[in-house]
Design a protein around this motif. Structure first.
Motif, PDB file in Angstrom:
ATOM      1  N   GLN A 194       0.397  -1.038  -0.073  1.00  0.00           N
ATOM      2  CA  GLN A 194       0.209  -0.256   0.282  1.00  0.00           C
ATOM      3  C   GLN A 194       1.028   1.238  -0.004  1.00  0.00           C
ATOM      4  N   VAL A 195       1.709   1.196   1.264  1.00  0.00           N
ATOM      5  CA  VAL A 195       2.299   2.445   1.267  1.00  0.00           C
ATOM      6  C   VAL A 195       3.759   2.694  -0.398  1.00  0.00           C
ATOM      7  N   PHE A 196       4.692   1.403  -0.515  1.00  0.00           N
ATOM      8  CA  PHE A 196       5.447   1.826  -1.984  1.00  0.00           C
ATOM      9  C   PHE A 196       4.866   2.268  -2.939  1.00  0.00           C
ATOM     10  N   VAL A 197       3.431   1.323  -2.776  1.00  0.00           N
ATOM     11  CA  VAL A 197       2.685   1.633  -4.496  1.00  0.00           C
ATOM     12  C   VAL A 197       2.060   2.735  -3.739  1.00  0.00           C
ATOM     13  N   GLY A 198       1.412   2.945  -3.584  1.00  0.00           N
ATOM     14  CA  GLY A 198       1.576   5.149  -3.407  1.00  0.00           C
ATOM     15  C   GLY A 198       1.974   5.854  -3.727  1.00  0.00           C
ATOM     16  N   CYS A 199       3.500   5.234  -2.961  1.00  0.00           N
ATOM     17  CA  CYS A 199       4.732   6.415  -2.977  1.00  0.00           C
ATOM     18  C   CYS A 199       4.849   6.448  -4.516  1.00  0.00           C
ATOM     19  N   GLY A 200       5.615   5.715  -4.348  1.00  0.00           N
ATOM     20  CA  GLY A 200       5.795   5.222  -6.044  1.00  0.00           C
ATOM     21  C   GLY A 200       5.479   5.754  -7.291  1.00  0.00           C
ATOM     22  N   LEU A 201       4.300   5.114  -7.384  1.00  0.00           N
ATOM     23  CA  LEU A 201       3.165   5.583  -8.303  1.00  0.00           C
ATOM     24  C   LEU A 201       3.096   6.854  -8.702  1.00  0.00           C
ATOM     25  N   SER A 202       3.306   7.963  -6.867  1.00  0.00           N
ATOM     26  CA  SER A 202       2.739   9.357  -7.175  1.00  0.00           C
ATOM     27  C   SER A 202       3.835   9.808  -7.488  1.00  0.00           C
ATOM     28  N   PHE A 203       5.320   9.656  -7.498  1.00  0.00           N
ATOM     29  CA  PHE A 203       6.263   9.763  -7.953  1.00  0.00           C
ATOM     30  C   PHE A 203       7.215   9.904  -9.137  1.00  0.00           C
ATOM     31  N   PHE A 204       6.267   9.042  -9.895  1.00  0.00           N
ATOM     32  CA  PHE A 204       6.200   8.949 -11.713  1.00  0.00           C
ATOM     33  C   PHE A 204       5.765   9.840 -12.275  1.00  0.00           C
ATOM     34  N   LEU A 205       4.506   9.757 -11.739  1.00  0.00           N
ATOM     35  CA  LEU A 205       3.338  10.643 -12.649  1.00  0.00           C
ATOM     36  C   LEU A 205       3.624  11.793 -12.356  1.00  0.00           C
ATOM     37  N   TYR A 206       4.044  12.116 -11.196  1.00  0.00           N
ATOM     38  CA  TYR A 206       4.794  13.435 -10.965  1.00  0.00           C
ATOM     39  C   TYR A 206       5.664  14.284 -11.953  1.00  0.00           C
ATOM     40  N   LEU A 207       6.555  13.522 -12.007  1.00  0.00           N
ATOM     41  CA  LEU A 207       7.984  13.371 -13.480  1.00  0.00           C
ATOM     42  C   LEU A 207       7.170  13.530 -14.799  1.00  0.00           C
ATOM     43  N   ILE A 208       6.334  12.788 -14.954  1.00  0.00           N
ATOM     44  CA  ILE A 208       5.604  12.937 -16.016  1.00  0.00           C
ATOM     45  C   ILE A 208       5.123  14.560 -16.637  1.00  0.00           C
ATOM     46  N   ILE A 209       4.096  14.311 -15.524  1.00  0.00           N
ATOM     47  CA  ILE A 209       3.066  15.907 -15.293  1.00  0.00           C
ATOM     48  C   ILE A 209       3.910  17.037 -15.381  1.00  0.00           C
ATOM     49  N   LYS A 210       5.170  16.757 -14.619  1.00  0.00           N
ATOM     50  CA  LYS A 210       6.743  18.215 -14.554  1.00  0.00           C
ATOM     51  C   LYS A 210       7.468  18.457 -15.854  1.00  0.00           C
ATOM     52  N   TYR A 211       7.539  17.598 -16.253  1.00  0.00           N
ATOM     53  CA  TYR A 211       7.466  17.777 -17.986  1.00  0.00           C
ATOM     54  C   TYR A 211       6.636  18.047 -18.690  1.00  0.00           C
ATOM     55  N   ILE A 212       5.770  17.610 -18.319  1.00  0.00           N
ATOM     56  CA  ILE A 212       4.202  18.078 -19.548  1.00  0.00           C
ATOM     57  C   ILE A 212       4.156  19.355 -18.822  1.00  0.00           C
ATOM     58  N   LEU A 213       4.216  20.012 -17.739  1.00  0.00           N
ATOM     59  CA  LEU A 213       4.639  21.592 -17.996  1.00  0.00           C
ATOM     60  C   LEU A 213       5.089  22.048 -18.392  1.00  0.00           C
ATOM     61  N   GLU A 214       6.353  21.934 -17.887  1.00  0.00           N
ATOM     62  CA  GLU A 214       7.530  22.405 -18.216  1.00  0.00           C
ATOM     63  C   GLU A 214       7.122  22.550 -19.646  1.00  0.00           C
ATOM     64  N   LYS A 215       7.301  21.903 -20.614  1.00  0.00           N
ATOM     65  CA  LYS A 215       7.754  22.263 -22.057  1.00  0.00           C
ATOM     66  C   LYS A 215       6.386  22.411 -22.339  1.00  0.00           C
ATOM     67  N   ILE A 216       5.391  22.181 -22.662  1.00  0.00           N
ATOM     68  CA  ILE A 216       4.795  22.556 -23.037  1.00  0.00           C
ATOM     69  C   ILE A 216       3.674  23.469 -22.816  1.00  0.00           C
ATOM     70  N   HIS A 217       3.403  24.230 -23.557  1.00  0.00           N
ATOM     71  CA  HIS A 217       2.389  25.932 -23.239  1.00  0.00           C
ATOM     72  C   HIS A 217       1.201  25.937 -23.546  1.00  0.00           C
ATOM     73  N   PHE A 218       0.335  25.779 -22.198  1.00  0.00           N
ATOM     74  CA  PHE A 218      -1.581  25.905 -22.695  1.00  0.00           C
ATOM     75  C   PHE A 218      -2.170  27.350 -23.008  1.00  0.00           C
ATOM     76  N   VAL A 219      -2.519  27.094 -24.222  1.00  0.00           N
ATOM     77  CA  VAL A 219      -3.194  28.139 -24.843  1.00  0.00           C
ATOM     78  C   VAL A 219      -3.781  28.533 -24.294  1.00  0.00           C
ATOM     79  N   GLU A 220      -5.225  28.206 -23.318  1.00  0.00           N
ATOM     80  CA  GLU A 220      -6.291  28.173 -22.435  1.00  0.00           C
ATOM     81  C   GLU A 220      -5.890  27.854 -21.116  1.00  0.00           C
ATOM     82  N   GLU A 221      -5.842  28.669 -20.272  1.00  0.00           N
ATOM     83  CA  GLU A 221      -6.411  28.269 -18.956  1.00  0.00           C
ATOM     84  C   GLU A 221      -6.715  27.347 -18.043  1.00  0.00           C
ATOM     85  N   GLY A 222      -7.515  27.478 -18.745  1.00  0.00           N
ATOM     86  CA  GLY A 222      -8.816  26.236 -18.356  1.00  0.00           C
ATOM     87  C   GLY A 222      -8.539  24.864 -18.645  1.00  0.00           C
TER      88      GLY A 222
END
Length: 394
Positions: A194-222
């Motif tokens: 429970q602990v390691f899967v929850g923590c590990g998956l959240s960190f992995f997804l964070y790295l993906i989202i961080k890369y997308i947010l830093e590399k892609i400029h969203f033209v609409e704020e919504g």
């Protein structure tokens, strides 16, 4: 599925709850007390055509709402604040919950018809504190404290639900397998998973989202908040498939995303604030609709001793034990011991034995509900007074 009648009922009651909560916030009244109270006293009438009693749907919606609320709490948490209180919060949210669970569980087995294992189940269900209630009281009272006491409470309340949920699931499993030899290694493996899967998956997804947010400029704020909301839903489904703990994963994901700078960040936080309030309102309301006022009143003679034991002995014992490896002012420990606000989370967890059709599940549900109501009536209005008496208030 929810009928059109129930959807209309929920929308109406949410509007009523908002109108009641808006002026009551000044007095530090938690949203949980307002919205659960609205559902309890206005909607849950067995003679009413609007009565709603569906533990299965309520549990499903409430579990999702809890994840959203904790995720949003993480989005608003400064990682610098966490670093200052990380050790304290980690001990309180794990050792504190464990000690509270077992001390209350054994006491409950002595003063109620519940067996020891059923008492431990009840202890696990009510062992955690409520993040929304704690945040709400501290904010409404504008309570700033010495020794980072407020930050400790916030971090503890945001991180102790996973341990409480894991213990709840373990005790439910033990009761269901009564008569079968208990393999405790399986429960240890379940905890680690429970602990390691929850923590590990959240960190992995964070790295993906961080890369997308830093590399892609969203033209609409919504688009950004919608993208993050969809990412959270993906996290929940994958986490469920892999057997991780969604609560701890959602909080860690929110905290880490707060460290990322991206376009329209303030607007995104405002969006999730609204989503969090909607989640809280629906969850509190549905939980209120599950409680029969007559049965709640009838349980008081049986539930009063467990409630007082939790507030005055089990919770302080959990806090003092957690602080044994650390040097912290005793007056701070007293304040934190008293400030263990209960909220909607224990009622959500108390639905699990009902869904598993355990013996005495309804008794556990109503004792838990009474403890929550008593906490919501006592703790929010006494926290500031206790803070002054213990001299932790700035």
């Amino acid at each position: 599925m929810l009928s059109n009648e129930i959807i209309l009922l929920i929308a109406f009651f949410i509007a009523v709850g908002i109108l009641l909560y808006n002026p009551s916030k000044y007095y530090g009244i938690p949203a949980a007390l307002i919205f659960i109270g609205v559902g309890l006293f206005l909607g849950n009438d067995s003679a009413s055509s609007f009565a709603f009693h569906n533990p299965t749907q309520t549990d499903l919606i409430s579990q999702l709402a809890l994840v959203v609320i904790i995720f949003v709490g993480g989005l608003h948490t400064n990682i610098k604040d966490i670093k200052r209180v990380f050790a304290e919060g980690l001990l309180l949210s794990n050792i504190g919950v464990f000690v509270t669970t077992f001390s209350l569980g054994f006491f409950v087995s002595l003063v109620t018809p519940l067996s020891i294992i059923e008492g431990l189940l009840l202890g696990a269900i009510v062992s955690s504190t409520d993040a929304a209630a704690v945040f709400g009281v501290l904010e409404s009272k504008n309570m700033k404290m010495k020794y980072n006491s407020d930050k400790v409470l916030e971090f503890e309340s945001a991180t102790n639900d996973p341990m409480a949920l894991i213990l709840t699931l373990i005790f439910v499993s033990i009761i269901k397998s009564a008569g079968v030899e208990v393999v405790y290694l399986d429960y240890l493996t379940f905890f680690v998973q429970q602990v390691f899967v929850g923590c590990g998956l959240s960190f992995f997804l964070y790295l993906i989202i961080k890369y997308i947010l830093e590399k892609i400029h969203f033209v609409e704020e919504g688009l950004i908040p919608i993208f993050l909301l969809c990412a959270l839903i993906v996290f929940l489904k994958v986490n469920d498939f892999l057997g991780g703990n969604a609560l701890i994963g959602a909080y860690i994901l929110g905290v880490m995303l707060n460290t990322v700078d991206y376009h329209y960040k303030d607007n995104t936080l405002h969006f999730f604030n609204s989503i969090s309030w909607l989640a809280q309102s629906i969850m509190f309301l549905l939980l209120g609709l599950q409680i029969n006022p007559v049965e709640l009143l009838e349980i008081i003679p049986l539930a009063i001793l467990p409630a007082l034991f939790l507030f005055l002995i089990a919770r302080p014992l959990g806090v003092f034990t957690s602080y044994l490896p650390m040097r912290q002012p005793f007056k701070k420990q007293i304040f934190i011991s008293w400030s263990g606000l209960k909220g909607a989370t224990p009622i959500v967890f108390a639905l699990i034995p009902l869904l598993e059709d355990l013996q005495n599940a309804e008794l556990i549900f109503y004792i838990v509900s009474f403890i929550v109501f008593l906490s919501l009536l006592i703790h929010p209005f006494s926290m500031e007074w206790v803070a002054k008496k213990t001299k932790v208030l700035l």
